[in-house]
Scaffold this active site. Sequence first.
Site, mmCIF file in Angstrom:
data_model
loop_
_atom_site.group_PDB
_atom_site.id
_atom_site.type_symbol
_atom_site.label_atom_id
_atom_site.label_comp_id
_atom_site.label_asym_id
_atom_site.label_seq_id
_atom_site.Cartn_x
_atom_site.Cartn_y
_atom_site.Cartn_z
ATOM 1 N N ARG A 1 0.827 -1.211 0.000
ATOM 2 C CA ARG A 1 0.000 0.000 0.000
ATOM 3 C C ARG A 1 0.861 1.260 0.000
ATOM 4 O O ARG A 1 0.564 2.227 0.690
ATOM 5 C CB ARG A 1 -0.959 0.029 1.197
ATOM 6 N N LYS B 1 1.015 -8.884 13.795
ATOM 7 C CA LYS B 1 -0.262 -9.162 13.129
ATOM 8 C C LYS B 1 -0.421 -10.673 13.142
ATOM 9 O O LYS B 1 0.286 -11.375 12.423
ATOM 10 C CB LYS B 1 -0.226 -8.638 11.694
ATOM 11 N N GLU C 1 -5.673 -12.457 7.891
ATOM 12 C CA GLU C 1 -5.370 -12.474 6.455
ATOM 13 C C GLU C 1 -4.221 -13.430 6.137
ATOM 14 O O GLU C 1 -3.252 -13.073 5.466
ATOM 15 C CB GLU C 1 -5.065 -11.047 5.978
ATOM 16 N N ARG D 1 -2.006 -6.411 17.189
ATOM 17 C CA ARG D 1 -3.105 -5.826 16.414
ATOM 18 C C ARG D 1 -4.417 -6.582 16.601
ATOM 19 O O ARG D 1 -4.435 -7.803 16.734
ATOM 20 C CB ARG D 1 -2.732 -5.790 14.930
ATOM 21 N N LYS E 1 -7.678 -0.634 14.851
ATOM 22 C CA LYS E 1 -7.988 0.268 13.737
ATOM 23 C C LYS E 1 -9.189 1.134 14.097
ATOM 24 O O LYS E 1 -10.074 0.692 14.840
ATOM 25 C CB LYS E 1 -8.316 -0.530 12.472
ATOM 26 N N ASP F 1 -12.037 -1.573 7.719
ATOM 27 C CA ASP F 1 -10.671 -1.370 7.250
ATOM 28 C C ASP F 1 -10.493 -0.018 6.547
ATOM 29 O O ASP F 1 -10.516 0.041 5.326
ATOM 30 C CB ASP F 1 -10.288 -2.506 6.282
ATOM 31 N N GLU G 1 -5.124 2.971 15.704
ATOM 32 C CA GLU G 1 -4.409 2.866 14.428
ATOM 33 C C GLU G 1 -5.224 3.545 13.334
ATOM 34 O O GLU G 1 -6.359 3.165 13.074
ATOM 35 C CB GLU G 1 -4.178 1.380 14.074
ATOM 36 N N GLU H 1 -4.796 4.246 1.149
ATOM 37 C CA GLU H 1 -5.215 3.035 0.449
ATOM 38 C C GLU H 1 -6.615 3.155 -0.160
ATOM 39 O O GLU H 1 -6.808 2.878 -1.335
ATOM 40 C CB GLU H 1 -5.150 1.849 1.424
ATOM 41 N N GLU I 1 -15.421 11.794 -0.116
ATOM 42 C CA GLU I 1 -16.518 10.969 0.415
ATOM 43 C C GLU I 1 -17.741 11.022 -0.500
ATOM 44 O O GLU I 1 -18.423 10.016 -0.700
ATOM 45 C CB GLU I 1 -16.888 11.441 1.825
ATOM 46 N N TRP J 1 -14.409 -11.778 1.476
ATOM 47 C CA TRP J 1 -13.805 -10.810 2.390
ATOM 48 C C TRP J 1 -14.750 -10.179 3.403
ATOM 49 O O TRP J 1 -14.322 -9.369 4.244
ATOM 50 C CB TRP J 1 -13.090 -9.708 1.584
HETATM 51 C C1 GCU Z 1 -5.671 -3.981 4.673
HETATM 52 C C2 GCU Z 1 -4.682 -3.888 3.550
HETATM 53 C C3 GCU Z 1 -3.628 -4.948 3.644
HETATM 54 C C4 GCU Z 1 -3.016 -4.932 5.039
HETATM 55 C C5 GCU Z 1 -4.087 -5.037 6.097
HETATM 56 C C6 GCU Z 1 -3.563 -4.869 7.508
HETATM 57 O O1 GCU Z 1 -6.467 -5.098 4.545
HETATM 58 O O2 GCU Z 1 -5.355 -3.973 2.333
HETATM 59 O O3 GCU Z 1 -2.676 -4.705 2.663
HETATM 60 O O4 GCU Z 1 -2.115 -5.963 5.184
HETATM 61 O O5 GCU Z 1 -5.025 -4.013 5.910
HETATM 62 O O6 GCU Z 1 -3.856 -3.832 8.101
HETATM 63 O O7 GCU Z 1 -2.918 -5.739 8.032
#
Ligand code: GCU
Length: 679
Positions: free
Chosen positions: A154, A274, A278, A311, A352, A357, A379, A385, A512, A542
């Site tokens: 990103r 993390k 994902e 996180r 976050k 996201d 965060e 992004e 926005e 997702w």
């Molecule tokens: C978003 C982002 C990812 C990143 C993730 C994160 O999903 O698209 O590239 O890894 O956030 O915050 O871990």
Amino acid sequence: MLMYSSLWLNYEKLMISDDVEKRAADILKNVCFVSCDGENRIFKSIKKEIETASEILLGEKSTISFSDKKEQNALSVCLVREDKLGKEGFRIYSDDNAFTIEANDYNGLLYGTFEFIEMLRLGKLTKEVNIIKIPDNPLRMLNHWDNMTGDIERGYSGNSFFFADNKMLINDRTVMYARAVSSVGINAVVINNVNVKGEASYLISKKHYDDVRKLSELFADYGIRLFLSVNYALPLEYGLESADPLDEKVCEWWKSKCVEIYENVPLLGGFLVKADSEGRPGPFSYGRNQADGANMLARAIAPFDGIIIWRCFVYNCKQDWRDEKTDRAKSGYDYFHSLDGKFEENVILQIKNGPMDFQVREPISPLFGGLENTNQMLEVQIAQEYTGQQRHVCFLIPWFKEILAFNTHMKEASVADIVSGRVMGNKNAGMTAVCNTGDDYNWTGHDLAGANLYGFGKLAFDTSLSATDIAANWARLYLSQAIGESSFAKRNGEKIVNTVKEILMKSWPVYEKYNAPLGIGWMVVPGIHYGPDVDGYEYSPWGTYHKADLHAIGRDRTDNGTGYVSQYREENKKMYENVETCPEELLLFFHRLPYNYVLKNGKTVIQHIYDTHFEGADEAVKLLEEWKSLEGLISKDVYERALERFIHQAEHSKEWRDVINSYFFRKTGIKDLQGREIY
Ligand code: GCU
């Protein structure tokens, strides 16, 4: 020629007005350091900064002296013992012809020095000045998502300046970076991607210790602690059979690893992790919870005063889109709320701002206010992004102000109250931003994206600052270069500042408007997250669905739907679950509504979609025109670099407008009341 700009620290070309310059010359002629240790590493940076500023402003070096008391007709920089200045705080005041900067520690003196020079440049350093500033947040951090191969996850402004070809880079640009971010109060930096890949696993190994130590020392010169992202399953890469946090062998492995790390890199701040997200490994693989994982690492690193930043971005990214009950928005709270109070003292949960996201608009994560006994950090993402990838202008500080001001109704505390540590009296707390820099000349791709970097640091230090002031100050500092003999004042500096401030302040609302409507989010091209694709994520795993059909759009997140609203404290739950009191900008996040539902301004949802998209695209054209009015007033390279982006934004916002409007027109068959062109 330098390969990078000096951002808002461009002292050399400072020419605000003759007055300010004269004052600078008077003040900086004599500088006296009181009770300072000439060998202290931060002290050396302070001295260097004052010398740089004075050399440029005076054209000669100022006279530097050391003393045990303040001096007349001088700038005195004093290390003092004063409770009211707190940790890292400072005071700047004036009496007679003298100015004084005071602090309890060298970080405070450094921030005071930068503030002093900035005030001077902004023309704000009057004879009456008397300010005390103590940082609101103990940790003020940047997270870089840089990979050791040199690319940036990103990243929208070139490649990494921390890594290339699986090696670390430490050079004059790194010093400039440390100077710049510490000048706005940043005191912690993570240099590598949270998705720890390839060579990055070996940053904490003999291969890279020397470089990591060097960088940690360079950062320490500017009061910054270096942190690293680590792979939770690292023991597996080193030959262990398990990474189970409750397995003694795993605990022992991390303990001895930490001993080795701190022998080699004694200044390391700690790790960012993390896990279980994902595709990243984590304690779930062993049937353990997030606290088990975080605490295992925390115990290993505690003897070295290290911190584990863990996180909360944990969710199932392999969801079945047909499944109506599972709601990604709920997952952070579901995984972490029951663990409140179960984390070690040196663990901070990094949350976050929203439950999804970094969309252009989301509700505030219910973990804020949900957790009462856990260290927390907010965060946010200044890497744009989902907000135009530094090709569209989108000044995010007004959004961050809203996030910080949100009343969680946990002891009536705002998010700012919680993450500052004020509510729980904890020191392991703060704010972090996913960073927007790269090795482009201007660091941030779009020159105006520099305002987000500057602004984030300033806001994390002082959450009471207004977004407008931040925008105006940044514009003045960044664009105040002289052009030839023509000073800023002579070129109508006020017009420059006002125009740029206006553009910045309008930019988030404009973005926005032509983005996904009413808080629903996610109408972006999958993967790259740039440009409109209404159904791009609709049938994906997702968990980000708008569920538009020919009658209605939105997710029902009340108790009749996914039940997400129940994660909030009663007052907020009530506000969101009632369609009448739910803030309209979040309406479709919380409710599924027919297109003919009438909003407070009398417009239907569908007409709102059409109108905001037409307005947004028109306003993007106006931003371009406003920028064009600066031609000849600001430096040519800044003007032209940004011009190219404003032109693109004006075009691309039309694409957003037409794709979104056409999609809904085709879906519903409802005509625009104004009969504008929809395809
Ligand atoms: C978003 C982002 C990812 C990143 C993730 C994160 O999903 O698209 O590239 O890894 O956030 O915050 O871990």
